[in-house]
Design an enzyme around this catalytic site. Sequence first.
Site, PDB file in Angstrom:
ATOM      1  CG  PHE A  12      -1.526   1.234   1.651  1.00  0.00           C
ATOM      2  CD1 PHE A  12      -2.171   2.076   0.738  1.00  0.00           C
ATOM      3  CD2 PHE A  12      -1.487   1.623   2.994  1.00  0.00           C
ATOM      4  CE1 PHE A  12      -2.751   3.276   1.157  1.00  0.00           C
ATOM      5  CE2 PHE A  12      -2.071   2.805   3.417  1.00  0.00           C
ATOM      6  CZ  PHE A  12      -2.690   3.639   2.500  1.00  0.00           C
ATOM      7  CB  ILE A  13       3.007   2.906   2.557  1.00  0.00           C
ATOM      8  CG1 ILE A  13       1.839   3.053   3.538  1.00  0.00           C
ATOM      9  CG2 ILE A  13       3.918   4.126   2.617  1.00  0.00           C
ATOM     10  CD1 ILE A  13       2.235   3.013   5.012  1.00  0.00           C
ATOM     11  CB  ALA A  82       6.813  -4.430   7.389  1.00  0.00           C
ATOM     12  CB  THR A 126       4.358   1.945  12.965  1.00  0.00           C
ATOM     13  OG1 THR A 126       3.062   2.138  13.542  1.00  0.00           O
ATOM     14  CG2 THR A 126       5.032   0.805  13.710  1.00  0.00           C
ATOM     15  CG  ASP A 127       1.092   5.665  15.407  1.00  0.00           C
ATOM     16  OD1 ASP A 127       1.024   4.495  14.963  1.00  0.00           O
ATOM     17  OD2 ASP A 127       0.101   6.422  15.453  1.00  0.00           O
ATOM     18  CD  GLU A 128      -0.151  -0.015  15.071  1.00  0.00           C
ATOM     19  OE1 GLU A 128      -0.242  -1.113  15.630  1.00  0.00           O
ATOM     20  OE2 GLU A 128      -0.785   0.279  14.025  1.00  0.00           O
ATOM     21  CE1 TYR A 154       3.403  -3.681  11.612  1.00  0.00           C
ATOM     22  CE2 TYR A 154       2.123  -2.316  13.127  1.00  0.00           C
ATOM     23  CZ  TYR A 154       2.895  -2.441  11.987  1.00  0.00           C
ATOM     24  OH  TYR A 154       3.182  -1.323  11.219  1.00  0.00           O
ATOM     25  CE  LYS A 158       7.548  -1.223  10.983  1.00  0.00           C
ATOM     26  NZ  LYS A 158       8.184  -1.239   9.637  1.00  0.00           N
ATOM     27  CG  ASN A 183      -3.863   3.900  12.160  1.00  0.00           C
ATOM     28  OD1 ASN A 183      -3.270   4.079  13.206  1.00  0.00           O
ATOM     29  ND2 ASN A 183      -4.520   2.783  11.899  1.00  0.00           N
ATOM     30  NE  ARG A 218      -5.526   2.124  16.038  1.00  0.00           N
ATOM     31  CZ  ARG A 218      -5.750   1.739  17.298  1.00  0.00           C
ATOM     32  NH1 ARG A 218      -6.048   2.627  18.228  1.00  0.00           N
ATOM     33  NH2 ARG A 218      -5.655   0.466  17.630  1.00  0.00           N
ATOM     34  CG  ASP A 276     -11.817  -4.699  21.805  1.00  0.00           C
ATOM     35  OD1 ASP A 276     -11.485  -4.341  20.655  1.00  0.00           O
ATOM     36  OD2 ASP A 276     -11.662  -3.983  22.814  1.00  0.00           O
ATOM     37  N   GLY A 279      -5.784  -7.229  23.364  1.00  0.00           N
ATOM     38  CA  GLY A 279      -4.760  -6.216  23.655  1.00  0.00           C
ATOM     39  C   GLY A 279      -4.930  -4.921  22.869  1.00  0.00           C
ATOM     40  CG  HIS A 280      -8.379  -2.695  20.116  1.00  0.00           C
ATOM     41  ND1 HIS A 280      -9.685  -2.636  19.705  1.00  0.00           N
ATOM     42  CD2 HIS A 280      -7.705  -1.896  19.265  1.00  0.00           C
ATOM     43  CE1 HIS A 280      -9.788  -1.868  18.653  1.00  0.00           C
ATOM     44  NE2 HIS A 280      -8.595  -1.388  18.374  1.00  0.00           N
TER      45      HIS A 280
HETATM   46  P1  NAD Z   1       1.548  -3.699   3.179  1.00  0.00           P
HETATM   47  O1  NAD Z   1       1.284  -4.953   3.919  1.00  0.00           O
HETATM   48  O2  NAD Z   1       0.486  -3.127   2.312  1.00  0.00           O
HETATM   49  O3  NAD Z   1       2.844  -3.884   2.268  1.00  0.00           O
HETATM   50  C1  NAD Z   1       3.992  -4.588   2.708  1.00  0.00           C
HETATM   51  C2  NAD Z   1       4.840  -4.961   1.485  1.00  0.00           C
HETATM   52  O4  NAD Z   1       6.045  -5.588   1.949  1.00  0.00           O
HETATM   53  C3  NAD Z   1       4.149  -5.935   0.539  1.00  0.00           C
HETATM   54  O5  NAD Z   1       4.286  -5.517  -0.802  1.00  0.00           O
HETATM   55  C4  NAD Z   1       4.891  -7.249   0.780  1.00  0.00           C
HETATM   56  O6  NAD Z   1       4.914  -8.111  -0.347  1.00  0.00           O
HETATM   57  C5  NAD Z   1       6.281  -6.745   1.143  1.00  0.00           C
HETATM   58  N1  NAD Z   1       7.052  -7.730   1.929  1.00  0.00           N
HETATM   59  C6  NAD Z   1       6.615  -8.392   3.044  1.00  0.00           C
HETATM   60  N2  NAD Z   1       7.582  -9.238   3.454  1.00  0.00           N
HETATM   61  C7  NAD Z   1       8.629  -9.091   2.598  1.00  0.00           C
HETATM   62  C8  NAD Z   1       9.914  -9.685   2.509  1.00  0.00           C
HETATM   63  N3  NAD Z   1      10.321 -10.624   3.390  1.00  0.00           N
HETATM   64  N4  NAD Z   1      10.741  -9.293   1.517  1.00  0.00           N
HETATM   65  C9  NAD Z   1      10.352  -8.356   0.612  1.00  0.00           C
HETATM   66  N5  NAD Z   1       9.147  -7.776   0.640  1.00  0.00           N
HETATM   67  C10 NAD Z   1       8.288  -8.135   1.618  1.00  0.00           C
HETATM   68  O7  NAD Z   1       1.997  -2.641   4.279  1.00  0.00           O
HETATM   69  P2  NAD Z   1       1.862  -1.040   4.312  1.00  0.00           P
HETATM   70  O8  NAD Z   1       0.632  -0.691   5.026  1.00  0.00           O
HETATM   71  O9  NAD Z   1       2.117  -0.498   2.953  1.00  0.00           O
HETATM   72  O10 NAD Z   1       3.081  -0.678   5.271  1.00  0.00           O
HETATM   73  C11 NAD Z   1       4.373  -0.403   4.727  1.00  0.00           C
HETATM   74  C12 NAD Z   1       5.307  -0.022   5.856  1.00  0.00           C
HETATM   75  O11 NAD Z   1       4.821   1.133   6.539  1.00  0.00           O
HETATM   76  C13 NAD Z   1       5.466  -1.096   6.927  1.00  0.00           C
HETATM   77  O12 NAD Z   1       6.824  -1.119   7.328  1.00  0.00           O
HETATM   78  C14 NAD Z   1       4.574  -0.622   8.066  1.00  0.00           C
HETATM   79  O13 NAD Z   1       5.032  -1.085   9.306  1.00  0.00           O
HETATM   80  C15 NAD Z   1       4.731   0.886   7.928  1.00  0.00           C
HETATM   81  N6  NAD Z   1       3.576   1.706   8.419  1.00  0.00           N
HETATM   82  C16 NAD Z   1       2.312   1.466   7.957  1.00  0.00           C
HETATM   83  C17 NAD Z   1       1.265   2.284   8.372  1.00  0.00           C
HETATM   84  C18 NAD Z   1      -0.142   2.075   7.849  1.00  0.00           C
HETATM   85  O14 NAD Z   1      -1.076   2.739   8.332  1.00  0.00           O
HETATM   86  N7  NAD Z   1      -0.363   1.215   6.862  1.00  0.00           N
HETATM   87  C19 NAD Z   1       1.512   3.324   9.271  1.00  0.00           C
HETATM   88  C20 NAD Z   1       2.827   3.538   9.727  1.00  0.00           C
HETATM   89  C21 NAD Z   1       3.855   2.725   9.278  1.00  0.00           C
HETATM   90  P1  TYD Z   2      -6.400  -1.343  11.347  1.00  0.00           P
HETATM   91  O1  TYD Z   2      -6.840  -0.741  10.058  1.00  0.00           O
HETATM   92  O2  TYD Z   2      -6.216  -2.812  11.432  1.00  0.00           O
HETATM   93  O3  TYD Z   2      -5.075  -0.560  11.778  1.00  0.00           O
HETATM   94  P2  TYD Z   2      -4.248  -0.609  13.190  1.00  0.00           P
HETATM   95  O4  TYD Z   2      -4.663  -1.781  13.965  1.00  0.00           O
HETATM   96  O5  TYD Z   2      -2.841  -0.715  12.706  1.00  0.00           O
HETATM   97  O6  TYD Z   2      -4.546   0.703  13.868  1.00  0.00           O
HETATM   98  O7  TYD Z   2      -7.457  -0.936  12.472  1.00  0.00           O
HETATM   99  C1  TYD Z   2      -7.764   0.420  12.725  1.00  0.00           C
HETATM  100  C2  TYD Z   2      -8.749   0.449  13.889  1.00  0.00           C
HETATM  101  O8  TYD Z   2      -9.981  -0.138  13.448  1.00  0.00           O
HETATM  102  C3  TYD Z   2      -8.278  -0.347  15.091  1.00  0.00           C
HETATM  103  O9  TYD Z   2      -8.623   0.338  16.291  1.00  0.00           O
HETATM  104  C4  TYD Z   2      -9.057  -1.651  14.993  1.00  0.00           C
HETATM  105  C5  TYD Z   2     -10.342  -1.246  14.299  1.00  0.00           C
HETATM  106  N1  TYD Z   2     -10.941  -2.293  13.448  1.00  0.00           N
HETATM  107  C6  TYD Z   2     -12.296  -2.657  13.615  1.00  0.00           C
HETATM  108  O10 TYD Z   2     -13.015  -2.102  14.467  1.00  0.00           O
HETATM  109  N2  TYD Z   2     -12.804  -3.623  12.802  1.00  0.00           N
HETATM  110  C7  TYD Z   2     -12.050  -4.263  11.862  1.00  0.00           C
HETATM  111  O11 TYD Z   2     -12.563  -5.170  11.173  1.00  0.00           O
HETATM  112  C8  TYD Z   2     -10.677  -3.877  11.691  1.00  0.00           C
HETATM  113  C9  TYD Z   2      -9.802  -4.566  10.672  1.00  0.00           C
HETATM  114  C10 TYD Z   2     -10.160  -2.882  12.507  1.00  0.00           C
END
Ligand code: NAD
Ligand code: TYD
Length: 344
Positions: A12-13, A82, A126-128, A154, A158, A183, A218, A276, A279-280
């Site tokens: 995604f990112i 990741a 991540t902020d997590e 997770y 991280k 997020n 979030r 829930d 550990g949410h």
């Molecule tokens: P995502 O799951 O959409 O994408 C992860 C990508 O990593 C995928 O394309 C996957 O194929 C690749 N990958 C996984 N394991 C691999 C490996 N062993 N070798 C090579 N490639 C591999 O995740 P995302 O939401 O795009 O997150 C990207 C990064 O940003 C992560 O490090 C995540 O921790 C961080 N992040 C995400 C968020 C969010 O809200 N999504 C927020 C803050 C930080």
């Molecule tokens: P998520 O998108 O999984 O991101 P993160 O856990 O990394 O913050 O979840 C965002 C929020 O939404 C989180 O508080 C959990 C909640 N959530 C639901 O209520 N229902 C769902 O089906 C999912 C996937 C998440």
Amino acid sequence: MTTILVTGGAGFIGANFVRFLLANRPDCRVINADVLTYSGNLENLTSIESDPRYRFVKADICDAAAMEPLVEEADAVVHMAAESHVDRSILDSEPFIRTNVLGTQVMLDVVRKAPGKPRRFLYVSTDEVYGSLPLEDKSLLFTEETPITANSPYAASKASGDLLVGAYHHTFGMDTVTTRCSNNFGPYQFPEKVIPLFVANLIEGKKVPLYGDGLNVRDWLHVDDHCEAILTVLEKGTAGEVYNVGGNNERSNIELTHSILGLMGFGEEMIEPVKDRLGHDRRYAIDATKIARELGWHPTRSAWPGALAETVRWYQDNTEWWQRVRTGAYRDYYEQQYGRAASA
Ligand code: NAD
Ligand code: TYD
């Protein structure tokens, strides 16, 4: 030409970042190293796949021999590959430790030992890693000084990567920078995360599963703002520093759910309260004054509810994209594009 190696660029990112980089830095080449796990989807990148400045390499970050030539070709590394979903880490943490901890250690060692000039290593954290804030005191925010208190497997994985990055800077003097972002929302997010999951469910006439009391908070940031922050830190950040990235946009899950329902013309009856998450974490909220003050970054794409409405519309307009993800058809794309030999 500057060459940037992006790990995890088919996620995604990552996919948003690869496109952002090519569009905003005409003097940049991008190598996207991604092993294509379930969340890696090359259909996220079809608009730029024939750009001569872009190259995809199917490779695992845990495989040092595969990473070495790619790092040697690069001037800098943006490491974001990741395992990224909290619920999956609760079901099975093993792939999280492998990719997020071991994979980050492999990347750090490959970059550290690569011949020639030192290369900057940016870790997308991540902020997590800061754990959870109470709902009651809204004045409390995560700063870069907040102690690491990861709560989910997770977040712990991280945080381990994050600590390794700090240790490699301290011990070996590596040129590392770290971003800790809240997020993200926007196009091409895997429909297991809450926003695309809820929109896709509603389009299919299914209810949306809201965890617990729905009061968890979030801090939502548009993925384009995150991409801009990553590029800003890569280009202007100080070696060894950590930068928080957030949109100052706190929403409870129930508020988010009501917004999505309203935008799509549905009522409360489509909410299905479910058990829930274990550990949410209650609340995440980022203080992003450091990156604003020191590097001049501010979010410009995250304003609510307009940015949410635009994202909901994207999933409504691109039903084929997430339907192919849900059916698994997106996996055929690799074979079609690169052929069987390439995936061997
Ligand atoms: P995502 O799951 O959409 O994408 C992860 C990508 O990593 C995928 O394309 C996957 O194929 C690749 N990958 C996984 N394991 C691999 C490996 N062993 N070798 C090579 N490639 C591999 O995740 P995302 O939401 O795009 O997150 C990207 C990064 O940003 C992560 O490090 C995540 O921790 C961080 N992040 C995400 C968020 C969010 O809200 N999504 C927020 C803050 C930080
Ligand atoms: P998520 O998108 O999984 O991101 P993160 O856990 O990394 O913050 O979840 C965002 C929020 O939404 C989180 O508080 C959990 C909640 N959530 C639901 O209520 N229902 C769902 O089906 C999912 C996937 C998440």
